[in-house]
Write a protein that holds these residues in place. Sequence first.
Motif, PDB file in Angstrom:
ATOM      1  N   ASP A  35       0.570  -1.458  -0.036  1.00  0.00           N
ATOM      2  CA  ASP A  35      -0.120  -0.022  -0.065  1.00  0.00           C
ATOM      3  C   ASP A  35       1.033   1.493   0.235  1.00  0.00           C
ATOM      4  OD1 ASP A  35      -2.125  -1.664  -0.105  1.00  0.00           O
ATOM      5  OD2 ASP A  35      -2.136  -1.667   2.655  1.00  0.00           O
ATOM      6  N   GLU A  38       2.504   1.299  -3.216  1.00  0.00           N
ATOM      7  CA  GLU A  38       1.768   2.211  -4.511  1.00  0.00           C
ATOM      8  C   GLU A  38       0.759   3.833  -4.083  1.00  0.00           C
ATOM      9  OE1 GLU A  38      -3.011   1.723  -5.832  1.00  0.00           O
ATOM     10  OE2 GLU A  38      -2.195   0.223  -3.935  1.00  0.00           O
ATOM     11  N   ARG A  39       1.220   3.855  -2.612  1.00  0.00           N
ATOM     12  CA  ARG A  39       1.031   5.550  -2.497  1.00  0.00           C
ATOM     13  C   ARG A  39       1.712   6.014  -2.462  1.00  0.00           C
ATOM     14  NH1 ARG A  39      -1.120   3.726   2.236  1.00  0.00           N
ATOM     15  NH2 ARG A  39       1.339   4.276   3.239  1.00  0.00           N
TER      16      ARG A  39
END
Length: 75
Positions: A35, A38-39
């Motif tokens: 996550d 991705e962020r």
Amino acid sequence: RSRPATNAAEEALAHVQIQSLLSLYYQALDAGDLDRLEREVMAEDASWHVIQTASNGRIEDRASGRDEVIAWFRR
């Protein structure tokens, strides 16, 4: 030939930013934090190309776009 100070400063800043991004990348991978990868790391138009050669053959794979690249890591 010397470079203008602003170009040298901009180049130094770019190197620091790249090192910071690489650090975030490795930290996210080491922690399995996809996550965060991705962020904070992956650009929307990211691409991933893997070539792995081993004694039992060669594997080649590609992923295009952040969603597809992250999905590749999640496999």
